[in-house]
Design a protein around this motif. Sequence first.
Motif, PDB file in Angstrom:
ATOM      1  N   ALA A  19     -16.008 -15.613  13.009  1.00 40.95           N
ATOM      2  CA  ALA A  19     -16.350 -14.565  13.980  1.00 40.95           C
ATOM      3  C   ALA A  19     -15.331 -13.443  13.947  1.00 40.95           C
ATOM      4  CB  ALA A  19     -16.432 -15.182  15.365  1.00 40.95           C
ATOM      5  N   ALA A  20     -14.073 -13.768  13.770  1.00 44.22           N
ATOM      6  CA  ALA A  20     -13.040 -12.729  13.712  1.00 44.22           C
ATOM      7  C   ALA A  20     -13.219 -11.844  12.493  1.00 44.22           C
ATOM      8  CB  ALA A  20     -11.662 -13.383  13.695  1.00 44.22           C
ATOM      9  N   ARG A  21     -13.549 -12.419  11.350  1.00 43.21           N
ATOM     10  CA  ARG A  21     -13.763 -11.618  10.130  1.00 43.21           C
ATOM     11  C   ARG A  21     -14.982 -10.707  10.280  1.00 43.21           C
ATOM     12  NH1 ARG A  21     -12.647 -15.730   5.022  1.00 43.21           N
ATOM     13  NH2 ARG A  21     -10.397 -16.086   5.479  1.00 43.21           N
ATOM     14  N   TYR A  22     -16.049 -11.238  10.808  1.00 50.17           N
ATOM     15  CA  TYR A  22     -17.275 -10.435  10.957  1.00 50.17           C
ATOM     16  C   TYR A  22     -17.043  -9.259  11.893  1.00 50.17           C
ATOM     17  CZ  TYR A  22     -21.941  -9.117  12.475  1.00 50.17           C
ATOM     18  OH  TYR A  22     -23.061  -8.403  12.805  1.00 50.17           O
ATOM     19  N   LEU A  23     -16.382  -9.465  12.974  1.00 46.94           N
ATOM     20  CA  LEU A  23     -16.138  -8.386  13.938  1.00 46.94           C
ATOM     21  C   LEU A  23     -15.227  -7.316  13.344  1.00 46.94           C
ATOM     22  CD1 LEU A  23     -15.685 -10.436  17.237  1.00 46.94           C
ATOM     23  CD2 LEU A  23     -17.626  -8.993  16.585  1.00 46.94           C
ATOM     24  N   SER A  24     -14.230  -7.703  12.551  1.00 49.14           N
ATOM     25  CA  SER A  24     -13.320  -6.713  11.960  1.00 49.14           C
ATOM     26  C   SER A  24     -14.047  -5.808  10.983  1.00 49.14           C
ATOM     27  CB  SER A  24     -12.153  -7.435  11.296  1.00 49.14           C
ATOM     28  OG  SER A  24     -12.627  -8.251  10.243  1.00 49.14           O
ATOM     29  N   ARG A  25     -14.928  -6.350  10.149  1.00 45.89           N
ATOM     30  CA  ARG A  25     -15.693  -5.541   9.213  1.00 45.89           C
ATOM     31  C   ARG A  25     -16.655  -4.587   9.927  1.00 45.89           C
ATOM     32  NH1 ARG A  25     -17.330  -9.863   4.462  1.00 45.89           N
ATOM     33  NH2 ARG A  25     -15.172 -10.282   3.749  1.00 45.89           N
ATOM     34  N   HIS A  26     -17.341  -5.070  10.916  1.00 44.27           N
ATOM     35  CA  HIS A  26     -18.313  -4.250  11.639  1.00 44.27           C
ATOM     36  C   HIS A  26     -17.630  -3.068  12.329  1.00 44.27           C
ATOM     37  CE1 HIS A  26     -22.032  -3.374  13.711  1.00 44.27           C
ATOM     38  NE2 HIS A  26     -21.356  -3.361  14.875  1.00 44.27           N
ATOM     39  N   VAL A  27     -16.502  -3.257  12.886  1.00 46.39           N
ATOM     40  CA  VAL A  27     -15.770  -2.184  13.562  1.00 46.39           C
ATOM     41  C   VAL A  27     -15.282  -1.140  12.568  1.00 46.39           C
ATOM     42  CG1 VAL A  27     -13.683  -1.673  14.884  1.00 46.39           C
ATOM     43  CG2 VAL A  27     -15.118  -3.615  15.504  1.00 46.39           C
ATOM     44  N   CYS A  28     -14.825  -1.540  11.389  1.00 44.90           N
ATOM     45  CA  CYS A  28     -14.317  -0.607  10.381  1.00 44.90           C
ATOM     46  C   CYS A  28     -15.418   0.271   9.811  1.00 44.90           C
ATOM     47  CB  CYS A  28     -13.645  -1.379   9.254  1.00 44.90           C
ATOM     48  SG  CYS A  28     -12.099  -2.167   9.766  1.00 44.90           S
TER      49      CYS A  28
END
Length: 313
Positions: A270-279
């Motif tokens: 979940a942390a990886r997915y959220l970081s990519r989406h925000v960038c």
Amino acid sequence: MACLPAAPPARALRRWLGLGLFVLLCLHLGYALEKKVKSKLGEKVGLPCCHEIESSDSLHNYRVYWQKNTMEVVLAYAEGKEISKDKRYMNRTEMDDRNFTLWISPVEILDNGPYQCVVQHLRSSQNPSVVCDETVTLFVTADFSKPNITANVSRNSCESTEMVVRCSSYGGFPKPEITGILNNESVVWNVSWVSESSLSPYSVTGILHLNVTKDVSFTCSVGSNGFTKSTSLLLKKTNDCVVPTVPPSYNVITASSIIIIIFLLAITLAARYLSRHVCSHCCKPQDSVEEGVKECTKTPMNVRRHPSETSSV
């Protein structure tokens, strides 16, 4: 020869029954006539005799024998004079001149037992007549010490407390009985007695195993020959209750480990997915602004390149 008819069975039964009742009555009267005297250790006691001198008579006309167990002469009088006395009763006994009562002071435990009083009247020195022959039994008692109660915990649990209770007393006579009361009910002791002889003071100890589920009052009593002493003690259930911890089973440990691992993996993904989406959302607005800036800068440059055309028009 004529034979007499046999007595009916019912009549014979009544006859034997009446004879048995007569024998029992005689035995009862015999026990009732037996004299008994009680005294405590160290006191003064008088043993009554069965004859009393009339006012017109004199002690000089009598022989009096006080003896114990029909063999031991306590004291003896003849013609008004003391003729014999046992060494053990020296300075401890005296006799009444009129009713022949034997006084003993101070009383010892060895004085316990039957005494016989024999009185002879000296009508003539050659033929004295027995006017009295009677036995009186002396029961000597000694007070026991106040019972001492101790309670030791042998095992403790959340439900109950196992205790070993001891009750002891000493210095009494005769052989005592020990009783106990717990919650208004009697208990059974494991009792032991200690004494040098049958005519020596006793020490008694009682041991009892109890399961105490709540605070209760316990009473121990030591009694002998009608004299009783008691002591009470509050038995408390201890509150130091430790519940044992049960280790988790192997299956529980395995399942818990798997759940923790899955939870950690889910957090990582979940942390990886959220970081990519925000960038991705942050980069697009920035590119459009830069392109707009470039277009704005290009337009003035074109205008500056054709100044002649502008002026000509």
